[in-house]
Design an enzyme around this catalytic site. Structure first.
Site, mmCIF file in Angstrom:
data_model
loop_
_atom_site.group_PDB
_atom_site.id
_atom_site.type_symbol
_atom_site.label_atom_id
_atom_site.label_comp_id
_atom_site.label_asym_id
_atom_site.label_seq_id
_atom_site.Cartn_x
_atom_site.Cartn_y
_atom_site.Cartn_z
ATOM 1 C CG ASP A 39 -2.110 0.931 1.080
ATOM 2 O OD1 ASP A 39 -2.376 1.386 -0.059
ATOM 3 O OD2 ASP A 39 -2.769 1.218 2.094
ATOM 4 C CG ASN A 41 1.924 1.647 -5.170
ATOM 5 O OD1 ASN A 41 2.838 1.469 -4.381
ATOM 6 N ND2 ASN A 41 1.448 0.690 -5.954
ATOM 7 N N GLY A 42 -0.176 5.509 -4.183
ATOM 8 C CA GLY A 42 -0.867 6.766 -4.474
ATOM 9 C C GLY A 42 -0.247 7.912 -3.692
ATOM 10 C CG HIS A 56 -0.439 2.288 -9.154
ATOM 11 N ND1 HIS A 56 -0.617 1.888 -7.851
ATOM 12 C CD2 HIS A 56 -1.550 3.013 -9.475
ATOM 13 C CE1 HIS A 56 -1.791 2.333 -7.408
ATOM 14 N NE2 HIS A 56 -2.366 3.026 -8.371
ATOM 15 C CG LEU A 150 9.377 -17.495 -3.806
ATOM 16 C CD1 LEU A 150 10.275 -16.564 -2.978
ATOM 17 C CD2 LEU A 150 8.570 -16.635 -4.757
ATOM 18 N NE ARG A 213 -7.808 0.642 5.612
ATOM 19 C CZ ARG A 213 -7.716 1.956 5.817
ATOM 20 N NH1 ARG A 213 -7.984 2.459 6.993
ATOM 21 N NH2 ARG A 213 -7.345 2.761 4.844
ATOM 22 C CB SER A 215 -7.630 -3.618 2.977
ATOM 23 O OG SER A 215 -7.389 -2.438 3.703
ATOM 24 C CD GLU A 226 2.890 -13.768 15.207
ATOM 25 O OE1 GLU A 226 2.860 -12.603 15.658
ATOM 26 O OE2 GLU A 226 2.435 -14.753 15.828
HETATM 27 C C1 IPE Z 1 -5.298 -2.831 -0.265
HETATM 28 O O1 IPE Z 1 -5.018 -1.507 -0.288
HETATM 29 C C2 IPE Z 1 -5.341 -3.391 -1.686
HETATM 30 C C3 IPE Z 1 -4.055 -3.604 -2.327
HETATM 31 C C4 IPE Z 1 -2.906 -3.326 -1.782
HETATM 32 C C5 IPE Z 1 -4.113 -4.194 -3.642
HETATM 33 P P1 IPE Z 1 -6.155 -0.402 -0.408
HETATM 34 O O2 IPE Z 1 -5.469 0.885 -0.561
HETATM 35 O O3 IPE Z 1 -7.127 -0.769 -1.464
HETATM 36 O O4 IPE Z 1 -6.877 -0.518 1.008
HETATM 37 P P2 IPE Z 1 -7.758 0.541 1.791
HETATM 38 O O5 IPE Z 1 -8.743 1.103 0.800
HETATM 39 O O6 IPE Z 1 -6.832 1.592 2.298
HETATM 40 O O7 IPE Z 1 -8.390 -0.217 2.902
HETATM 41 C C1 IPE Z 2 -1.644 0.280 -3.303
HETATM 42 O O1 IPE Z 2 -1.427 1.649 -3.357
HETATM 43 C C2 IPE Z 2 -1.763 -0.319 -4.673
HETATM 44 C C3 IPE Z 2 -3.127 -0.732 -5.039
HETATM 45 C C4 IPE Z 2 -4.163 -0.673 -4.254
HETATM 46 C C5 IPE Z 2 -3.303 -1.245 -6.378
HETATM 47 P P1 IPE Z 2 -2.625 2.677 -3.282
HETATM 48 O O2 IPE Z 2 -2.976 3.091 -4.657
HETATM 49 O O3 IPE Z 2 -3.732 2.143 -2.465
HETATM 50 O O4 IPE Z 2 -1.897 3.873 -2.511
HETATM 51 P P2 IPE Z 2 -2.556 4.894 -1.501
HETATM 52 O O5 IPE Z 2 -3.197 4.104 -0.400
HETATM 53 O O6 IPE Z 2 -3.562 5.685 -2.274
HETATM 54 O O7 IPE Z 2 -1.410 5.717 -1.019
HETATM 55 MG MG MG Z 3 -4.189 2.354 -0.471
#
Ligand code: IPE
Ligand code: IPE
Ligand code: MG
Length: 263
Positions: A39, A41-42, A56, A150, A213, A215, A226
């Site tokens: 999580d 990347n955004g 991403h 792996l 969480r 998710s 763990e």
């Molecule tokens: C979980 O991250 C999904 C992936 C990493 C593919 P999200 O960014 O979608 O989760 P929430 O929305 O913060 O719970």
């Molecule tokens: C996780 O990064 C990658 C995917 C869910 C595909 P996000 O895109 O959820 O990144 P944030 O949570 O917005 O920073």
């Molecule tokens: Mg996210």
């Protein structure tokens, strides 16, 4: 927990292994299965004023490094949360960009997967993915099927609840056919109908970007995993963080609801 019939081996010359030895990792007690919620990347992109898709793409680079590190360290299985069933709620340009990126990655990484002895599998509702992506994934799965260093499970269009729904539907069909009595259903029946029935539960679940969480990831399988959460965003995740997670895992006492002999 069963051990995977794989020939994982530690590559002593790999930087990850040298760093891990130096940091005090006990190679006789490695987590055999590591699951990762990749999580952040955004946020990584946002911090730099860049489009989310750039984040991403940067995350993809981390995937390459982490999978290689895990193989070098002798970890037997890695499961990556790549795209959730809920991620379709994002704007179409992001979801289609992600689909294209996953397809590009699947095509580009095939060679490295073969060289590194990595077997690729996919968990999730694969039939709902773009056809060209499905084809690329199937090709990767077939070509790497006999690799045994792996196993890399890619969770794509994956939801833990969707997986349980799909399992329950399959079980209900068997009951209707008269193959199974409701009283015979137990945990092993459910497990046998999950996307990857032979997948051992993750020993260690890593989540980047700080959210505490799950998710909807591996809802059934992480009952006793763990957890290790880092504020580090996925594109910034490095070998050092992986080692930190493994060290933390090795300090835990796993009890699975029981008590220890010495208690
Ligand atoms: C979980 O991250 C999904 C992936 C990493 C593919 P999200 O960014 O979608 O989760 P929430 O929305 O913060 O719970
Ligand atoms: C996780 O990064 C990658 C995917 C869910 C595909 P996000 O895109 O959820 O990144 P944030 O949570 O917005 O920073
Ligand atoms: Mg996210």
């Amino acid at each position: 927990m069963e051990t995977l019939p794989l020939q994982a081996h530690i590559d002593e010359t790999a930087p990850a292994v040298m760093k891990a030895r130096e940091a005090g990792v006990d190679f006789s007690r490695l987590p055999q299965h590591i699951a990762i919620i990749m999580d952040g990347n955004g946020r990584w992109a946002l911090q730099r004023g860049l489009p989310r898709l750039v984040g991403h793409r940067q995350g993809y680079r981390t995937v390459r490094r982490v999978v290689k590190d895990c193989a070098d360290l002798g970890v037997k299985m890695v499961t990556l949360y790549t795209f959730s069933t809920e991620n379709w709620r994002r704007p179409p340009d992001e979801t289609s960009g992600l689909m294209a990126l996953i397809e590009e990655a699947a095509r580009q990484e095939l060679r490295q997967m073969v060289i590194n002895g990595i077997q690729v599998r996919v968990i999730g509702r694969m039939h709902e993915l773009p056809t060209s992506l499905q084809e690329e994934l199937r090709r990767g799965i077939e070509i790497t099927a006999r690799n045994n260093r792996l196993i890399l499970n890619l969770a794509i269009n994956y939801g833990g609840r969707a997986e349980i729904v799909d399992a329950v539907r399959a079980i209900a069909r068997r009951v209707r056919q008269g193959e199974l009595q409701p009283e015979e259903i137990d945990e092993s029946t459910i497990r046998a109908h999950l996307y990857a029935p032979d997948m051992p539960d993750p020993d260690l679940l890593i989540r980047t970007a700080g959210e505490m969480r799950v998710s909807n990831f591996l809802v059934w399988q992480t009952a006793y995993s763990e957890l290790w959460v880092t504020p580090t965003l996925w594109p910034d995740f490095r070998t050092e963080h992986l080692i930190e997670a493994i060290l933390s895992y090795q300090q835990r006492v796993r009890k699975f609801g029981g008590i220890l002999d010495e208690e």
